[in-house]
Design an enzyme around this catalytic site. Structure first.
Site, PDB file in Angstrom:
ATOM      1  N   SER A 249       0.837  -1.190   0.000  1.00 20.48           N
ATOM      2  CA  SER A 249       0.000   0.000   0.000  1.00 20.48           C
ATOM      3  C   SER A 249       0.877   1.247   0.000  1.00 20.48           C
ATOM      4  O   SER A 249       2.101   1.154   0.031  1.00 20.48           O
ATOM      5  CB  SER A 249      -0.902   0.010   1.231  1.00 20.48           C
ATOM      6  N   LYS A 250       0.203   2.384   0.003  1.00 21.14           N
ATOM      7  CA  LYS A 250       0.935   3.664  -0.005  1.00 21.14           C
ATOM      8  C   LYS A 250       1.922   3.739   1.163  1.00 21.14           C
ATOM      9  O   LYS A 250       2.963   4.372   1.065  1.00 21.14           O
ATOM     10  CB  LYS A 250      -0.055   4.822   0.107  1.00 21.14           C
ATOM     11  N   ARG A 251       1.565   3.090   2.258  1.00 18.64           N
ATOM     12  CA  ARG A 251       2.435   3.125   3.437  1.00 18.64           C
ATOM     13  C   ARG A 251       3.799   2.478   3.174  1.00 18.64           C
ATOM     14  O   ARG A 251       4.756   2.708   3.870  1.00 18.64           O
ATOM     15  CB  ARG A 251       1.746   2.443   4.628  1.00 18.64           C
ATOM     16  N   ASP A 252       3.829   1.634   2.145  1.00 21.92           N
ATOM     17  CA  ASP A 252       5.114   1.000   1.816  1.00 21.92           C
ATOM     18  C   ASP A 252       6.004   1.917   0.988  1.00 21.92           C
ATOM     19  O   ASP A 252       7.045   1.509   0.498  1.00 21.92           O
ATOM     20  CB  ASP A 252       4.872  -0.315   1.062  1.00 21.92           C
ATOM     21  N   GLY A 253       5.568   3.154   0.841  1.00 20.17           N
ATOM     22  CA  GLY A 253       6.395   4.113   0.105  1.00 20.17           C
ATOM     23  C   GLY A 253       6.064   4.081  -1.364  1.00 20.17           C
ATOM     24  O   GLY A 253       5.003   4.523  -1.772  1.00 20.17           O
TER      25      GLY A 253
END
Ligand code: GLU
Length: 480
Positions: A249-253
């Site tokens: 997800s976006k949290r993974d950069g």
């Protein structure tokens, strides 16, 4: 049967790695069978869709080499087709107008929650009389169009990745909304509906998409039946997971293809890596291949059901393999934009042949293209900043003597060359009675500001060509 597949991104963000991987599988399948790969832009969500995202998506596919045969088709330009299909279902009694208000739906959901039930519409307006409808309209209620889903229906398909899939009608959340209404009649049609109309219209034979669409497939099969159309084959590809096993997800950069591009991955390495995200070629040792080679071997039997972990180390390894074997002129073309972005300027000796020489010097140390920026700094800046280790090296006994002797030798050298450079070092070692290691390390510290780096003689040659070696030797002597 003619194989026709499609990729159908929504332009609500930049091209995502998940969409790109789905596109890769569609492309491979189409090319394997000599079929068609169609591009459709699903831009019915007017609020979130943006033309710049469409541009980014098209750019991304072009960059990755995923050429399409038809399209791009835009759903926003096909609204009349969808409305006509909604009318047809209404006329056949397979769909109806539902006037339930959002407050009523909310209350229903609350009751279901209190009873620990999954949220679903209770089909309360499925059989309204014309009088009831007129009364709701007179109240000024707006409506949506719902498609009837029989609770006792069993929906079965043979998924090309997951095998037999079975769903019950009762698990699909009640009669589904296929269009919003507007004052003028039928309003905005919704995803699950338009996708079916388009796939029928575009004669799609195989729908290959992420497994997050499985529940949609069950609903969509009912729509195919209602519309009297042939049901395509379905293949649901595994999700891409991060190293912890959660959905990427976006949290993974980094998740957008353009970010990977900016980080210095080549299109060939990235596309090669995405091919391996969930698929393995028959000869499992073979991991580096072009899209065309993969297409010859691609089939769904070798696509995993389990989620595919995104492994940065593997991607880096693949990228380095591509960079290390790339012809110098091609690699130079790829590196130049990174140098430009870093503000490096060319000219005054830094012309194409020199740039290619520099690329040759660095190429085997590159993992990502962007690495070339840091490694090239000593070659683009007028002066170098010394690392602590380099300063220490230059202060060692014998260092200044060695550098002075080197400077004198190079200044009196009419034609500098690789042999000349080696001869100078040998001569200094001999005449000054110094250790070769000390001479080499001091020379490197003087020329590049560091004690580690690429081939010293080649680095020296490059700096000599842009007249930076002698000033740097002078500066380094002054450090002592
Ligand atoms: N627009 C959908 C998405 O981006 C496409 C799904 C499909 O392939 O049917 O997820």
């Amino acid at each position: 049967m003619t194989i026709r597949v499609r990729i159908a991104p929504s332009p609500t963000g930049n091209l995502h790695i998940g969409t790109a991987r789905t596109a890769v599988f569609n492309w491979l399948f189409a090319r394997h069978h000599g079929g068609k790969f169609i591009l459709r832009i699903e831009d019915t969500d007017l609020e979130r869709s943006r033309p710049e995202y469409t541009e980014n998506i098209l750019e991304g596919f072009r960059w990755l080499g995923l050429n399409w045969d038809e399209g791009p088709f835009f759903q926003s330009q096909r609204l009349d087709i969808y409305k006509e299909a909604v009318e047809k279902l209404l006329a056949q009694g397979l769909a109806y107008r539902c006037y339930t208000t959002s407050e009523e739906l909310e209350a229903l959901r609350e009751r279901q929650k209190a009873r620990n039930e999954a949220p679903r519409y209770d089909n309360r307006h499925r059989n309204l009389t014309p009088e009831q409808e007129a009364a709701f309209q007179a109240e000024g209620r707006s409506c949506v169009i719902r498609f009837k889903i029989a609770d006792d229906r069993e929906i079965v398909w043979n998924d090309l990745v997951r095998g037999t899939m079975t769903w019950r009608g009762s698990d699909l959340g009640g009669d589904m909304v296929i269009a919003r209404a507007s004052e003028a009649g039928i309003g905005q049609p919704l995803y699950n509906f338009v996708v079916v109309i388009d796939d029928i219209d575009m004669q799609i034979s195989h729908v290959i998409r992420g497994e997050d669409h499985i529940a949609n497939t069950a609903k969509q099969i009912l729509l195919y039946e209602a519309l009297g159309a042939t049901i395509p084959k379905f293949a649901h590809t595994p999700l891409i997971l991060n190293m912890e096993g959660r959905k990427l997800s976006k949290r993974d950069g980094v998740t957008s293809i353009c970010d990977f591009q900016k980080m210095g991955f080549t299109a060939e390495a990235l596309v090669n890596y995405m091919t391996l995200l969930g698929w393995s070629p028959p000869e499992s040792t073979e991991e580096i291949f072009t899209l065309d080679t993969a297409a010859q071997k691609f089939n769904f039997e070798r696509v995993n059901k389990a989620g595919a972990k995104f492994d940065w180390a593997k991607l880096d390894w693949l990228n380095s393999q591509y960079l290390h074997s790339m012809p110098t002129d091609q690699l130079t073309d790829l590196i130049i934009p990174f140098w430009q972005a870093a503000g490096f300027t060319f000219g005054e000796g830094r012309e194409r042949p020199w740039l290619e020489q520099l690329v040759t010097l660095l190429s085997q140390s590159l993992t990502r293209l962007v690495d070339a920026v840091e490694m090239s700094k000593p070659f683009f800046s007028a002066t170098v900043e010394l690392t602590a280790e380099a300063t220490e090296q230059l202060q060692k006994e014998g260092s200044a003597v060695a550098l002075e002797a080197i400077l004198a030798a190079v200044a009196s050298q009419p034609e500098f060359s690789e042999t000349a450079a080696q001869d100078i070092i040998k001569q200094v070692v001999k005449e000054q009675k110094l250790k070769k290691g000390l001479v080499m390390r001091s020379l490197r510290a003087a020329l590049t500001g560091d004690v580690h780096g690429p081939d010293l003689i080649q680095s020296w040659l490059l700096l000599n060509q842009i007249n930076l070696d002698q000033p740097r030797l002078q500066q380094a002597i002054a450090v002592n």
